[in-house]
Design a protein around this motif. Structure first.
Motif, PDB file in Angstrom:
ATOM      1  N   GLU A  42       0.710  -1.209   0.006  1.00 28.40           N
ATOM      2  CA  GLU A  42       0.113  -0.107  -0.062  1.00 28.40           C
ATOM      3  C   GLU A  42       0.855   1.201  -0.163  1.00 28.40           C
ATOM      4  OE1 GLU A  42      -3.345   0.032  -0.016  1.00 28.40           O
ATOM      5  OE2 GLU A  42      -3.014  -2.348  -0.250  1.00 28.40           O
ATOM      6  N   PHE A  43       0.375   2.156  -0.512  1.00 28.81           N
ATOM      7  CA  PHE A  43       1.146   3.623  -0.501  1.00 28.81           C
ATOM      8  C   PHE A  43       1.810   4.002   1.043  1.00 28.81           C
ATOM      9  CE2 PHE A  43      -1.130   5.368  -4.622  1.00 28.81           C
ATOM     10  CZ  PHE A  43      -0.533   4.564  -5.496  1.00 28.81           C
ATOM     11  N   ASP A  44       0.951   3.855   1.836  1.00 30.57           N
ATOM     12  CA  ASP A  44       1.440   4.330   2.969  1.00 30.57           C
ATOM     13  C   ASP A  44       2.330   3.369   3.840  1.00 30.57           C
ATOM     14  OD1 ASP A  44      -0.485   2.515   3.504  1.00 30.57           O
ATOM     15  OD2 ASP A  44      -1.467   3.580   5.067  1.00 30.57           O
ATOM     16  N   GLU A  45       2.746   2.141   3.237  1.00 31.86           N
ATOM     17  CA  GLU A  45       3.711   1.444   3.674  1.00 31.86           C
ATOM     18  C   GLU A  45       5.175   1.672   3.064  1.00 31.86           C
ATOM     19  OE1 GLU A  45       1.189  -2.539   4.402  1.00 31.86           O
ATOM     20  OE2 GLU A  45       1.850  -2.237   2.331  1.00 31.86           O
ATOM     21  N   LEU A  46       5.046   2.507   2.091  1.00 29.09           N
ATOM     22  CA  LEU A  46       6.342   2.950   1.146  1.00 29.09           C
ATOM     23  C   LEU A  46       7.240   4.137   1.825  1.00 29.09           C
ATOM     24  CD1 LEU A  46       5.025   2.172  -2.209  1.00 29.09           C
ATOM     25  CD2 LEU A  46       6.116   0.756  -1.226  1.00 29.09           C
ATOM     26  N   TYR A  47       8.535   3.788   1.828  1.00 31.35           N
ATOM     27  CA  TYR A  47       9.442   4.885   2.332  1.00 31.35           C
ATOM     28  C   TYR A  47      10.474   5.004   1.312  1.00 31.35           C
ATOM     29  CZ  TYR A  47       6.792   4.394   6.592  1.00 31.35           C
ATOM     30  OH  TYR A  47       5.870   4.092   7.504  1.00 31.35           O
ATOM     31  N   PHE A  48      11.239   6.234   1.089  1.00 31.10           N
ATOM     32  CA  PHE A  48      12.248   6.261   0.274  1.00 31.10           C
ATOM     33  C   PHE A  48      13.413   6.931   0.874  1.00 31.10           C
ATOM     34  CE2 PHE A  48       8.485   6.518  -2.761  1.00 31.10           C
ATOM     35  CZ  PHE A  48       9.156   6.030  -3.888  1.00 31.10           C
ATOM     36  N   HIS A  49      14.552   6.251   0.717  1.00 29.97           N
ATOM     37  CA  HIS A  49      15.772   6.687   1.459  1.00 29.97           C
ATOM     38  C   HIS A  49      16.842   6.805   0.554  1.00 29.97           C
ATOM     39  CE1 HIS A  49      13.955   5.793   5.245  1.00 29.97           C
ATOM     40  NE2 HIS A  49      13.457   4.639   4.728  1.00 29.97           N
ATOM     41  N   LYS A  53      24.006   7.801  -5.511  1.00 33.67           N
ATOM     42  CA  LYS A  53      23.375   7.643  -6.549  1.00 33.67           C
ATOM     43  C   LYS A  53      22.100   6.806  -6.556  1.00 33.67           C
ATOM     44  CE  LYS A  53      27.689   8.496  -9.167  1.00 33.67           C
ATOM     45  NZ  LYS A  53      28.668   7.804 -10.336  1.00 33.67           N
ATOM     46  N   GLU A  54      21.832   6.238  -5.311  1.00 27.98           N
ATOM     47  CA  GLU A  54      20.731   5.445  -5.361  1.00 27.98           C
ATOM     48  C   GLU A  54      19.752   5.586  -4.397  1.00 27.98           C
ATOM     49  OE1 GLU A  54      21.928   1.568  -4.524  1.00 27.98           O
ATOM     50  OE2 GLU A  54      23.360   1.396  -6.412  1.00 27.98           O
ATOM     51  N   THR A  55      18.609   5.260  -4.460  1.00 29.03           N
ATOM     52  CA  THR A  55      17.283   5.507  -3.549  1.00 29.03           C
ATOM     53  C   THR A  55      16.761   4.129  -3.159  1.00 29.03           C
ATOM     54  OG1 THR A  55      16.981   7.730  -4.314  1.00 29.03           O
ATOM     55  CG2 THR A  55      15.230   6.300  -2.899  1.00 29.03           C
ATOM     56  N   GLU A  56      16.771   3.884  -1.796  1.00 34.80           N
ATOM     57  CA  GLU A  56      15.883   2.556  -1.548  1.00 34.80           C
ATOM     58  C   GLU A  56      14.894   2.571  -0.968  1.00 34.80           C
ATOM     59  OE1 GLU A  56      16.900  -0.943   1.869  1.00 34.80           O
ATOM     60  OE2 GLU A  56      17.497   0.878   2.279  1.00 34.80           O
ATOM     61  N   LEU A  57      13.870   1.966  -1.976  1.00 32.59           N
ATOM     62  CA  LEU A  57      12.452   1.978  -1.692  1.00 32.59           C
ATOM     63  C   LEU A  57      12.108   0.963  -0.750  1.00 32.59           C
ATOM     64  CD1 LEU A  57       9.376   2.563  -2.467  1.00 32.59           C
ATOM     65  CD2 LEU A  57       9.582   0.809  -4.291  1.00 32.59           C
ATOM     66  N   VAL A  58      11.693   1.168   0.470  1.00 35.00           N
ATOM     67  CA  VAL A  58      11.398   0.237   1.487  1.00 35.00           C
ATOM     68  C   VAL A  58       9.791   0.168   1.747  1.00 35.00           C
ATOM     69  CG1 VAL A  58      11.537  -0.307   4.190  1.00 35.00           C
ATOM     70  CG2 VAL A  58      13.624   0.716   2.587  1.00 35.00           C
ATOM     71  N   TRP A  70       9.996  -5.724   2.440  1.00 40.85           N
ATOM     72  CA  TRP A  70      10.937  -5.882   1.315  1.00 40.85           C
ATOM     73  C   TRP A  70      11.419  -4.493   0.684  1.00 40.85           C
ATOM     74  CZ3 TRP A  70       9.303  -2.666  -2.900  1.00 40.85           C
ATOM     75  CH2 TRP A  70       7.905  -2.392  -2.860  1.00 40.85           C
ATOM     76  N   HIS A  71      12.534  -4.453   0.281  1.00 35.53           N
ATOM     77  CA  HIS A  71      13.062  -3.392  -0.240  1.00 35.53           C
ATOM     78  C   HIS A  71      13.751  -3.601  -1.724  1.00 35.53           C
ATOM     79  CE1 HIS A  71      17.279  -4.264   0.696  1.00 35.53           C
ATOM     80  NE2 HIS A  71      16.588  -5.134   1.318  1.00 35.53           N
ATOM     81  N   LEU A  72      13.978  -2.323  -2.529  1.00 35.25           N
ATOM     82  CA  LEU A  72      14.561  -2.456  -3.789  1.00 35.25           C
ATOM     83  C   LEU A  72      15.589  -1.139  -3.948  1.00 35.25           C
ATOM     84  CD1 LEU A  72      11.594  -2.788  -6.239  1.00 35.25           C
ATOM     85  CD2 LEU A  72      13.274  -4.572  -5.788  1.00 35.25           C
ATOM     86  N   HIS A  73      16.678  -1.232  -4.635  1.00 34.63           N
ATOM     87  CA  HIS A  73      17.526  -0.157  -4.776  1.00 34.63           C
ATOM     88  C   HIS A  73      17.167   0.208  -6.298  1.00 34.63           C
ATOM     89  CE1 HIS A  73      19.858  -0.442  -1.168  1.00 34.63           C
ATOM     90  NE2 HIS A  73      19.702  -1.809  -1.312  1.00 34.63           N
ATOM     91  N   LEU A  74      16.698   1.558  -6.446  1.00 35.03           N
ATOM     92  CA  LEU A  74      16.586   2.225  -7.699  1.00 35.03           C
ATOM     93  C   LEU A  74      17.343   3.449  -7.784  1.00 35.03           C
ATOM     94  CD1 LEU A  74      12.563   2.752  -7.063  1.00 35.03           C
ATOM     95  CD2 LEU A  74      13.612   0.799  -8.531  1.00 35.03           C
TER      96      LEU A  74
END
Length: 100
Positions: A42-49, A53-58, A70-74
């Protein structure tokens, strides 16, 4: 109200692509094509750090805990685009609900 589709290359994992679907009702779906791995949030579960040169989506649990589901590096540009698409989807949904 239409879902937005994007595909991003994951910078830390060469050759992996994330297919992302932004659904205006407040849901994000991610499919890592090469691994046939599906993730949801859900959108309210997402955080950007951002870091360098990268941003982690958590994705964190909504229950107030700090547990990461879960998390992804973008790449930073991809993360900025994704954040703007999420914000736009939220605004579109809010406008629709006001009109009802």
């Amino acid at each position: 109200m239409l879902a937005e589709y994007r595909q991003f290359v994951l910078p830390r994992q060469r050759g992996l692509h994330a297919e992302i679907i932004i659904i205006p009702t407040g849901e994000l779906k991610v499919n890592i094509k090469e691994k046939n791995n599906s993730l949801k949030a859900e959108f309210d579960e997402l955080y950007f750090h951002s870091a360098g040169k990268e941003t982690e989506l958590v994705c964190r649990d909504q229950l107030g805990t700090e547990s990461v589901r879960w998390h992804l590096h973008l790449a930073n540009d991809d993360a900025r685009e994704l954040a703007m698409l999420i914000e736009s989807a939220e605004e579109e949904f809010e406008a629709l609900m006001r009109d009802l």
